[in-house]
Scaffold this active site. Structure first.
Site, short mmCIF file in Angstrom:
data_model
loop_
_atom_site.label_atom_id
_atom_site.label_comp_id
_atom_site.label_asym_id
_atom_site.label_seq_id
_atom_site.Cartn_x
_atom_site.Cartn_y
_atom_site.Cartn_z
N CYS A 10 0.84 -1.19 0.00
CA CYS A 10 0.00 0.00 0.00
C CYS A 10 0.88 1.26 0.00
CB CYS A 10 -0.89 0.01 1.22
SG CYS A 10 0.05 0.04 2.76
N CYS A 13 3.52 1.63 2.94
CA CYS A 13 4.79 0.91 2.98
C CYS A 13 5.72 1.42 1.88
CB CYS A 13 4.60 -0.60 2.92
SG CYS A 13 3.07 -1.17 2.26
#
Lengths: 80, 321
Positions: A10, A13
């Site tokens: 996502c 990260c």
């Protein structure tokens, strides 16, 4: 030194990975930074939140992305 | 007394003093609304997110899991839904959370209760509802969110759906954190502070946008159009609101101010709350993520039961309020 950013891919990260590589580059650390999107690796660490930052296999931060200074602190703390 | 009275004074001063807009002008009332709401929400967010994230340093999902293992009665669902309120939940954590729970023996139904409650009933949603609609609405939202989470999880637990979880989930071996570090109060505060900053940075642009749209509707939109389309008279309004919410993905922060404006223009509260629940708990991107661990049939069951729960809650509020 081995640094890993684990996450489910996502935006959070990705940001953590980018910040971490920046830090390694700017501080000229002898370290490899890997970005791992295999969720089972997170589970194997006993963690259930994304993203995770590990230094030499040890998780130093989970669940959110702090600012750059804090990430730098965490990495350097493991160095010493 | 309204604790935000000073904020109102600031908003009035800027609007009617600095910009010298007329007190009855539409532009004036829209700007006043915008300034007041955006400052008030910022203060609420700062204070409460900090407090909750400080509290949260004591209750990690990893620790939550220990409490929920082998809890097969409805108390497990209740506990999971309550934990869901205070734990942070970014949709990217949905998969690791799901696997981690199921893997360590948390019953599937209890895991679902947690998965529903965590994104739907969070501190940001509750603060914003409290700030804009008052304590009663915030509590009602939280209570019904938890109830939906408990009941949907409980029903799904009774259906014995374990074979419909993707097989690889059960093959992963969960490790356990070697050491549970005990952070000092200062470390907790620093973590809470960083978390608050991070969250506000993410959420606040949506808040401004939402309040901005809210201000426009507040000032300009004719108030009877919505009442005609989606008012109490329209039986289909609730399911429609839920449907409209599905493709939208936003944190609750971005939606609430819009919802506020819609309500002030005649949308019934129940319809508005189902819209919000649908955006936060039933969103399409969230479902795409969950598909990684749930077989399509299970995902379908999950979506259907959750949607029924949300629609039912919407009707209930429209009737009793």
């Amino acid at each position: 030194m081995k640094i890993q950013v684990l996450g489910s891919g996502c935006a959070n990260c990705k940001r953590l990975y980018e910040l971490t590589t920046e830090i390694v580059r700017e501080s000229r650390l002898e370290a490899s930074v890997d970005y791992i999107t295999d969720v089972s690796k997170i589970i194997e660490l006993g963690i259930m939140q994304s993203p995770v930052l590990t230094v030499n296999g040890k998780p130093v931060m989970t669940g959110f992305v702090p600012n750059k200074e804090k990430i730098k602190d965490l990495i350097f703390k493991e160095l010493n | 007394m309204d604790p935000f009275y000073p904020v109102q004074l600031v908003a009035d001063f800027v609007t009617y003093g600095l910009f010298n807009l007329g007190r009855t002008s539409l532009l004036g009332s829209a700007l006043d609304f915008f300034i007041y709401d955006s400052i008030k929400i910022l203060i609420l967010l700062l204070v409460i997110i900090f407090l909750v994230s400080y509290l949260r340093t004591f209750i990690s999902p990893e620790r939550t899991r220990k409490f929920l293992t082998k809890k097969f009665t409805i108390f497990g669902n209740i506990l999971a839904a309550l934990f869901g309120i205070i734990t942070p939940f970014c949709s990217c954590s949905a998969v690791p959370l799901f696997i981690g729970f199921v893997e360590s023996g948390v019953p599937l139904g209890v895991t679902f209760s947690y998965l529903i409650s965590a994104p739907m009933v969070n501190e940001v949603a509750v603060i914003l509802l409290f700030g804009l609609f008052g304590l009663w609405v915030a509590l009602l939202y939280a209570f019904s969110g938890v109830t939906i989470a408990v009941l949907v999880g409980f029903i799904m637990g009774k259906m014995h759906l374990e074979p419909l979880v993707e097989d690889y989930v059960f093959k992963i071996k969960a490790g356990s954190l070697l050491e549970e570090q005990k952070p000092t109060a200062k470390e907790r505060a620093s973590r809470a502070y960083l978390y608050t900053l991070d969250l506000i940075k993410k959420v606040y642009p949506y808040v401004l946008l939402g309040v901005g749209i809210g201000a426009l509707i507040h000032g300009y939109a004719p108030s009877d159009i919505l009442t005609k389309i989606a008012g109490r008279g329209n039986v289909l309004a609730v399911p429609l609101a839920v449907l409209v919410g599905v493709p939208l993905y936003s944190n609750s922060a971005g939606t609430i101010p819009i919802v506020q404006a819609l309500i002030s223009k005649g949308l019934p509260l129940g319809t508005a709350l189902s819209f919000m629940m649908s955006i936060t708990a039933l969103s399409f991107p969230e479902m795409v993520i969950l598909r990684k661990v749930l077989k399509p049939k299970l995902l379908g069951i999950y979506i259907s039961i959750l949607a029924i729960g949300i629609v039912f809650t919407g009707y209930l509020f429209n009737i009793i309020l």
